[in-house]
Design an enzyme around this catalytic site. Structure first.
Site, PDB file in Angstrom:
ATOM      1  N   ASN A 100       0.833  -1.127   0.061  1.00 21.73           N
ATOM      2  CA  ASN A 100       0.052   0.137  -0.038  1.00 21.73           C
ATOM      3  C   ASN A 100       0.718   1.354  -0.167  1.00 21.73           C
ATOM      4  O   ASN A 100       1.944   1.411   1.021  1.00 21.73           O
ATOM      5  CB  ASN A 100      -0.858  -0.245   1.378  1.00 21.73           C
TER       6      ASN A 100
ATOM      7  N   HIS B  99      -5.788   3.557  -1.515  1.00 21.75           N
ATOM      8  CA  HIS B  99      -7.032   3.873  -0.849  1.00 21.75           C
ATOM      9  C   HIS B  99      -7.251   5.099  -1.456  1.00 21.75           C
ATOM     10  O   HIS B  99      -6.636   6.070  -0.778  1.00 21.75           O
ATOM     11  CB  HIS B  99      -6.734   3.862   0.757  1.00 21.75           C
TER      12      HIS B  99
ATOM     13  N   GLU C  74      -8.802   0.457  -2.780  1.00 21.26           N
ATOM     14  CA  GLU C  74      -9.664   0.213  -1.605  1.00 21.26           C
ATOM     15  C   GLU C  74     -10.472   1.624  -1.457  1.00 21.26           C
ATOM     16  O   GLU C  74     -10.202   2.819  -1.797  1.00 21.26           O
ATOM     17  CB  GLU C  74      -8.830   0.460  -0.267  1.00 21.26           C
TER      18      GLU C  74
ATOM     19  N   THR D   8      -8.156   3.482   8.852  1.00 23.32           N
ATOM     20  CA  THR D   8      -9.308   2.781   8.936  1.00 23.32           C
ATOM     21  C   THR D   8      -9.550   1.986  10.217  1.00 23.32           C
ATOM     22  O   THR D   8      -8.642   1.054  10.425  1.00 23.32           O
ATOM     23  CB  THR D   8      -9.381   1.550   7.829  1.00 23.32           C
TER      24      THR D   8
END
Ligand code: PXP
Length: 249
Positions: free
Chosen positions: A16, A52, A79, A110
């Site tokens: 990520n 994300h 995401e 999150t």
């Protein structure tokens, strides 16, 4: 807990890179380049790149996702929150996988898993939109039997198990209990035929017990890899995480 079961295969690694964009957005400039970061992560052994796209656009911007989708050699996992606006964007980008996450404006990251049970009809509709469009859908949930059962009933191909409680209990007795819950969750998902990813808060020291859980296909890891990359470079940071997943760091 560390015993590997028969036909055991270690999970792959989705890197990520949101926080490369966090650094860039601190100055609203063009560096560091997300494209270079993704390419170096791939050279280090990343099996996929995760982004994300938050509703508040605090790090990743829409343009980043289009560019990364065009330039990476591996898979893109996007995401997003399960809203109509975000689904429309995601379906246009056509990532390999769309992971639905709960989002709160004020959270730092999150915080918990989706309540699939409570939002079942909405999520069923969104999962089928995603999968009819050719991507896999993944639901980010806590290690809770009812949530896994509900996730399976949406027909999503994947769940992603939230590892935050395990990570946060690291230095207490509760840690083994959280690991047990994650293991039970994996068995439940395997019984129901839903594929398993996992992530959140994992780092070089706590990842191995999670990598040893049964049936986990991919680990999504961000903050710790980008933090190390700032100091030692992205390629090395990813290579070292691959070693940590094997218990060889
Ligand atoms: N998985 C999901 C669903 C996430 O939302 C995040 C954080 O964006 C991660 C994994 C990665 O978490 P971390 O940055 O703590 O490794």
């Amino acid at each position: 807990m560390f015993d590997k079961e028969e036909n055991f295969k270690l999970p792959t690694l989705g890197v990520n890179i949101d926080h490369v964009a966090t650094i860039r957005q601190a100055r609203h400039s063009s560096e560091p380049s997300l494209i270079v970061a993704a390419a170096l992560a791939e050279l280090g052994g990343a099996n996929g790149i995760t982004l994300h796209l938050r509703e508040d656009r605090r790090h990743i911007q829409d343009r980043d996702v289009y560019l990364i989708k065009e330039t990476i050699q591996t898979r893109l996992n996007l995401e997003i929150a399960a809203t109509e606006e975000m689904i429309k964007i995601a379906l246009d980008i056509k990532p390999d996988c769309i992971t639905l996450v709960p989002e709160k404006r004020k959270e730092i990251t999150t915080e918990g898993g989706l309540d699939v049970k409570k939002n079942l009809e909405h999520l069923k509709r969104i999962v089928s939109k995603i999968q009819d469009n050719g991507a896999s859908a993944s639901l980010f949930i806590d290690s809770d039997e009812d949530q896994i059962q509900a996730s399976a009933s949406t027909k999503a191909k994947y769940i992603e198990l939230h590892t935050g409680k395990y990570v946060n209990s690291m230095h207490s007795k509760q840690c083994q209990d959280e690991l047990k819950l994650l293991k039970l969750a994996c068995h439940k998902a395997l019984d129901l035929g839903i594929k398993i990813n996992a992530g959140h808060g994992l780092n070089y020291n706590n990842v191995y017990p999670i990598a040893c859980l049964p049936g986990i296909k991919e680990l999504n890891i961000g903050h710790t890899i980008i933090s190390r990359a700032v100091l030692v470079g992205m390629e090395r940071a990813v290579k070292e995480m691959k070693l940590a997943i094997k218990g060889e760091l």
